[in-house]
Write a protein that holds these residues in place. Structure first.
Motif, PDB file in Angstrom:
ATOM      1  N   ALA A 119       0.883  -1.303   0.123  1.00 59.02           N
ATOM      2  CA  ALA A 119       0.019  -0.146   0.098  1.00 59.02           C
ATOM      3  C   ALA A 119       0.866   1.266  -0.029  1.00 59.02           C
ATOM      4  O   ALA A 119       0.691   2.219  -0.922  1.00 59.02           O
ATOM      5  N   ALA A 120       1.928   1.275   0.642  1.00 62.54           N
ATOM      6  CA  ALA A 120       2.736   2.536   0.840  1.00 62.54           C
ATOM      7  C   ALA A 120       3.564   2.614  -0.547  1.00 62.54           C
ATOM      8  O   ALA A 120       3.380   3.925  -0.734  1.00 62.54           O
ATOM      9  N   SER A 121       4.083   1.568  -1.110  1.00 61.82           N
ATOM     10  CA  SER A 121       4.508   1.666  -2.252  1.00 61.82           C
ATOM     11  C   SER A 121       3.855   2.131  -3.344  1.00 61.82           C
ATOM     12  O   SER A 121       4.124   3.262  -4.326  1.00 61.82           O
ATOM     13  N   LEU A 122       2.550   1.953  -3.637  1.00 64.78           N
ATOM     14  CA  LEU A 122       1.494   2.366  -4.511  1.00 64.78           C
ATOM     15  C   LEU A 122       1.281   3.996  -4.232  1.00 64.78           C
ATOM     16  O   LEU A 122       1.268   4.663  -4.989  1.00 64.78           O
ATOM     17  N   ALA A 123       1.023   4.166  -2.901  1.00 62.34           N
ATOM     18  CA  ALA A 123       0.521   5.537  -2.652  1.00 62.34           C
ATOM     19  C   ALA A 123       1.927   6.372  -2.801  1.00 62.34           C
ATOM     20  O   ALA A 123       1.813   7.729  -3.497  1.00 62.34           O
ATOM     21  N   GLY A 124       3.131   5.930  -2.779  1.00 57.43           N
ATOM     22  CA  GLY A 124       4.499   6.672  -2.783  1.00 57.43           C
ATOM     23  C   GLY A 124       4.657   6.887  -4.266  1.00 57.43           C
ATOM     24  O   GLY A 124       5.486   7.602  -4.726  1.00 57.43           O
ATOM     25  N   CYS A 125       4.301   5.943  -5.104  1.00 59.13           N
ATOM     26  CA  CYS A 125       4.582   6.045  -6.688  1.00 59.13           C
ATOM     27  C   CYS A 125       3.896   7.183  -7.295  1.00 59.13           C
ATOM     28  O   CYS A 125       4.039   7.423  -8.467  1.00 59.13           O
ATOM     29  N   VAL A 126       2.685   7.577  -6.689  1.00 55.41           N
ATOM     30  CA  VAL A 126       1.700   8.361  -7.316  1.00 55.41           C
ATOM     31  C   VAL A 126       2.011   9.860  -7.253  1.00 55.41           C
ATOM     32  O   VAL A 126       2.165  10.170  -6.001  1.00 55.41           O
ATOM     33  N   ASP A 127       2.492  10.621  -8.108  1.00 58.32           N
ATOM     34  CA  ASP A 127       2.558  12.180  -7.814  1.00 58.32           C
ATOM     35  C   ASP A 127       1.238  12.812  -8.001  1.00 58.32           C
ATOM     36  O   ASP A 127       0.633  13.045  -9.217  1.00 58.32           O
ATOM     37  N   ALA A 128       0.750  13.207  -6.910  1.00 62.29           N
ATOM     38  CA  ALA A 128      -0.701  13.767  -6.910  1.00 62.29           C
ATOM     39  C   ALA A 128      -0.674  15.119  -7.867  1.00 62.29           C
ATOM     40  O   ALA A 128      -1.588  15.710  -8.266  1.00 62.29           O
ATOM     41  N   GLN A 129       0.469  15.709  -8.202  1.00 64.38           N
ATOM     42  CA  GLN A 129       0.536  16.794  -8.915  1.00 64.38           C
ATOM     43  C   GLN A 129       0.625  16.524 -10.536  1.00 64.38           C
ATOM     44  O   GLN A 129       0.552  17.738 -11.156  1.00 64.38           O
ATOM     45  N   ALA A 130       0.876  15.526 -10.883  1.00 66.38           N
ATOM     46  CA  ALA A 130       0.901  15.276 -12.203  1.00 66.38           C
ATOM     47  C   ALA A 130      -0.572  15.221 -12.825  1.00 66.38           C
ATOM     48  O   ALA A 130      -1.549  14.887 -12.357  1.00 66.38           O
ATOM     49  N   GLY A 131      -0.687  14.948 -14.250  1.00 66.88           N
ATOM     50  CA  GLY A 131      -1.780  14.965 -14.717  1.00 66.88           C
ATOM     51  C   GLY A 131      -2.222  13.528 -14.998  1.00 66.88           C
ATOM     52  O   GLY A 131      -1.399  12.583 -14.627  1.00 66.88           O
ATOM     53  N   PRO A 132      -3.413  13.115 -15.563  1.00 63.36           N
ATOM     54  CA  PRO A 132      -3.862  11.934 -15.666  1.00 63.36           C
ATOM     55  C   PRO A 132      -3.187  11.080 -16.331  1.00 63.36           C
ATOM     56  O   PRO A 132      -2.917   9.728 -15.940  1.00 63.36           O
TER      57      PRO A 132
END
Length: 271
Positions: A119-132
């Motif tokens: 779960a932590a690795s998935l959350a960490g790999c996503v850049d919330a500021q990036a586009g879709p």
């Protein structure tokens, strides 16, 4: 913003699509959002303000919703922004084996199902500021890495073969034959890996096709049902509404955004 993007080609049979839902201004804030029964599992990453389930509990940052056999309801807020990976049955079997027993209709923190590290690795790999598009590529990489590590369950291909028969409208006896087993063993396998039995899976596939055809205005909403009375009973039991009433009333704004027609292919998910 409501957007559907395809997964990377190696994941095409495992992930139906990535759905992005963003309501930063709060246009849907406070509204009840209803989703239909669906023969898919949903892996979600929340990048904005967490939504609330019907009982008021906040949705986890990274969550897994098992196959959905009944209508669910949640509420949006302003600053809503999340991504959903719509996992097919083969996707569940390959990417998340052994985690769906008893998981149908359950929205759980991914850490409780697949471990905190995952779960932590998935959350960490996503850049919330990036586009879709970039976020979809980030999820692609995480899922492909998981695919490389995941060990196939011995009966996984047989369960997938049985599901393919049910999805095409076949009977449970035919599905068991395709899986080279008997009905009792097939029942155990389905509950162990998908959280529902083969008969309920067939019901969900049939209802999903019918709802999709009503929403899109294409196809035959009666396909797979013995008659119209059978279809109406199934709709009332699972959706609480008849096909005619739903067609006349129209779906929600979200249903219109993701209408499963030729322009925006996808599952019938929002009501």
């Amino acid at each position: 913003m409501f957007l559907s993007l395809p997964p990377a080609p190696p994941l095409a049979g495992l992930v139906q699509a990535y759905w992005f839902v963003q309501d930063l201004p709060g246009d849907f804030a406070g509204q009840a959002i209803r989703t239909s029964p669906i023969p898919l599992a949903v892996l979600s990453v929340n990048m904005g303000r967490p939504n609330a389930t019907r009982d008021g509990a906040l949705v986890p940052r990274v969550s897994m919703l098992g196959l959905q056999s009944r209508v669910r309801e949640w509420r949006s807020w302003s600053e809503t922004c999340f991504m959903m990976a719509m996992l097919t049955v083969p996707g569940v079997l390959r990417l998340f084996p052994h985690v769906q027993a008893g998981g149908a209709d359950c929205l759980a923190d991914l850490g409780a199902l697949a471990g905190d590290a995952a779960a932590a690795s998935l959350a960490g790999c996503v850049d919330a500021q990036a586009g879709p598009v970039r976020i979809a590529a980030q999820i692609d990489r995480w899922l492909l890495a998981r695919l490389d590590r995941a060990r196939c369950v011995p009966e996984g291909m047989r369960v997938a073969a049985a599901h393919a028969v049910l999805r095409a409208g076949g009977r449970v006896e035919q599905a068991a034959q395709a899986a080279q087993t008997d009905r009792r063993q097939l029942q155990r396998w389905f509950h162990r890996h998908l959280g529902v039995g083969p008969k309920e899976m067939a019901d969900l596939e049939r209802l999903h096709r019918s709802l999709r055809d009503v929403q899109s205005g294409r196809g035959d909403p009666l396909a797979g049902f013995s008659d119209q009375a059978h279809q109406i009973r199934n709709w009332r039991r699972r959706l609480g509404v008849t096909p005619g009433s739903y067609a006349r009333g129209g779906g929600s704004a979200l249903a219109a955004q993701f209408r499963p027609d030729a322009g925006t292919p996808g599952p019938a998910f929002y009501l």
